[in-house]
Design an enzyme around this catalytic site. Structure first.
Site, PDB file in Angstrom:
ATOM      1  N   HIS A   1       0.698  -0.979  -0.034  1.00  0.00           N
ATOM      2  CA  HIS A   1      -0.020  -0.038  -0.053  1.00  0.00           C
ATOM      3  C   HIS A   1       0.812   1.399   0.010  1.00  0.00           C
ATOM      4  O   HIS A   1       2.016   1.100   0.423  1.00  0.00           O
ATOM      5  CB  HIS A   1      -0.914   0.008   1.360  1.00  0.00           C
ATOM      6  CG  HIS A   1      -1.731   1.065   1.332  1.00  0.00           C
ATOM      7  ND1 HIS A   1      -1.697   2.349   1.837  1.00  0.00           N
ATOM      8  CD2 HIS A   1      -3.056   1.104   1.006  1.00  0.00           C
ATOM      9  CE1 HIS A   1      -2.511   3.213   1.688  1.00  0.00           C
ATOM     10  NE2 HIS A   1      -3.454   2.315   1.344  1.00  0.00           N
TER      11      HIS A   1
ATOM     12  N   ASP B   1     -11.270   1.921  -0.581  1.00  0.00           N
ATOM     13  CA  ASP B   1     -10.375   2.758   0.006  1.00  0.00           C
ATOM     14  C   ASP B   1     -10.933   3.728   0.931  1.00  0.00           C
ATOM     15  O   ASP B   1     -10.570   4.814   1.210  1.00  0.00           O
ATOM     16  CB  ASP B   1      -9.716   3.865  -1.041  1.00  0.00           C
ATOM     17  CG  ASP B   1      -8.046   4.021  -0.636  1.00  0.00           C
ATOM     18  OD1 ASP B   1      -7.758   3.534   0.431  1.00  0.00           O
ATOM     19  OD2 ASP B   1      -7.324   4.824  -1.392  1.00  0.00           O
TER      20      ASP B   1
HETATM   21 MN    MN Z   1      -5.671   3.103   0.629  1.00  0.00          MN
END
Ligand code: MN
Length: 349
Positions: free
Chosen positions: A183, A309
């Site tokens: 990430h 997200d």
């Molecule tokens: Mn993220």
């Protein structure tokens, strides 16, 4: 679990974030210190102190693993979240704090998964600063906490996993069959200036550049020749790497032939082959049909997964847009549901 009954698949969102309040206390201490990392200060320093509606929404949602989050999931029609410790996680901490706090964070997330087993799946946070301790935490996460994937927020104090000193982490991930989600993190000190001075260091562009670079460094350093079964996951439509595939393959071979760099060694396969065989790609932050379909055409429909997200990009209308993609019912179910069930070994939904 969704209120809708008509859709022929479950929506599993695979790059969703949380932050224990105790971690924010550690962050506040780091931010109060001297010579604070400029990327950390610019990102978490901002979100933790800004009175803006967006910042307050993010901080509130990040710290909740119960009703606030479940309410948003119901509102958006998200059946299940795969949750990870938000960036930079423990990687901004000193080594000892990272080792001890990764255990605290993983225990908290495992408890939340126990409270809501059909709604949450957890990823294992690891203290990258201490690769042997990280390898042990992967083992503990799998055998004691029932987690089957690992979160790493890109670089750790400017260091990259392409460095062999970190490869115990890859060995453990391969041995336990736990994919590593790479990430984004805020940009390291030696990279951030030319991005930050124009306001492009964050999710708008800098994150993708730096995380794409990190994934590519892992490929070109030969990690997948050494650990051929290792699987990684990258978000944001593969941080643009699928779009680069042709040029990466051509120029990697040309650079090997030219012997220009000691660090660019021959590999067993082309860079794009590793993308296709060792990476899963999520569409976090990119609710855009052309990019999703292009990526499916490069790495295969079995390697592209849905992600929202949350809470950084909590956009209910994007879910509907993704439902309307012109794609076979079979491929859409793989995208939203079954690929994630396989990759994260999700049993209860
Ligand atoms: Mn993220």
């Amino acid at each position: 679990m969704s209120t809708e009954t008509s859709k022929p698949y479950l929506r599993i969102a695979t790059e969703e974030a949380f932050a224990p309040p105790e971690m924010l206390k550690i962050y506040n201490k780091i931010l109060a210190g001297s010579d604070v990392d400029p990327g950390f200060k610019g990102l978490m320093g901002f979100y933790m102190s800004s009175p803006s509606e967006r910042a307050r929404h993010i901080m509130r949602c990040l710290q909740d693993l119960d009703q606030v989050r479940l309410g948003h999931m119901d509102e958006a029609g998200i059946d299940h979240q795969v949750i990870a410790l938000t960036a930079p996680g423990v990687q901004i901490m000193d080594k000892d704090t990272a080792v001890s706090f990764s255990r605290v964070a993983n225990d908290q997330l495992a408890d939340a998964v126990k409270r809501h087993p059909t709604r949450f799946t957890g990823m294992i946070a690891v203290p990258v600063q201490d690769p042997q301790a990280a390898a042990k935490e992967i083992e503990r996460g799998v055998t004691q906490l029932g987690m089957n994937s690992v979160i790493i927020n890109s670089h750790t104090h400017g260091e990259y996993l392409s460095d062999t000193k970190f490869w115990d982490i890859f060995a453990a991930a391969e041995a336990h069959d736990t994919p590593i989600y790479l990430h984004p993190n805020s940009l390291p000190r030696n990279m951030i200036q030319s991005f930050q001075e124009c306001g492009l260091d964050g999710a708008i562009y800098g994150f993708g550049v730096e995380t794409g670079l990190h994934a590519l460094r892992i490929i070109t350093s030969g990690v997948f020749d050494r650990f051929p079964k290792l699987q990684m996951i990258i978000g944001h439509m593969g941080e643009a790497l699928p779009f680069w595939s042709y040029r990466l393959d051509y120029m990697h071979q040309a650079t090997v032939r030219s012997q220009r760099y000691e660090s660019i060694k021959p590999l067993k396969k082309k860079p794009s082959d590793y993308l296709r065989e060792n990476f899963y790609i999520t569409n976090s932050g990119v609710a855009w049909e052309p990019a999703i379909k292009f990526t499916q055409s490069i790495v295969g429909v079995d390697r592209v997964l849905y992600a929202m997200d949350y809470p950084y990009q909590y956009a209910v209308d994007e879910v509907t847009a993704m439902d309307k993609m012109s794609m076979s019912a079979e491929d859409k179910k793989m995208f939203f549901q079954t690929n994630a069930q396989k990759v994260f070994k999700i049993k209860a939904v």
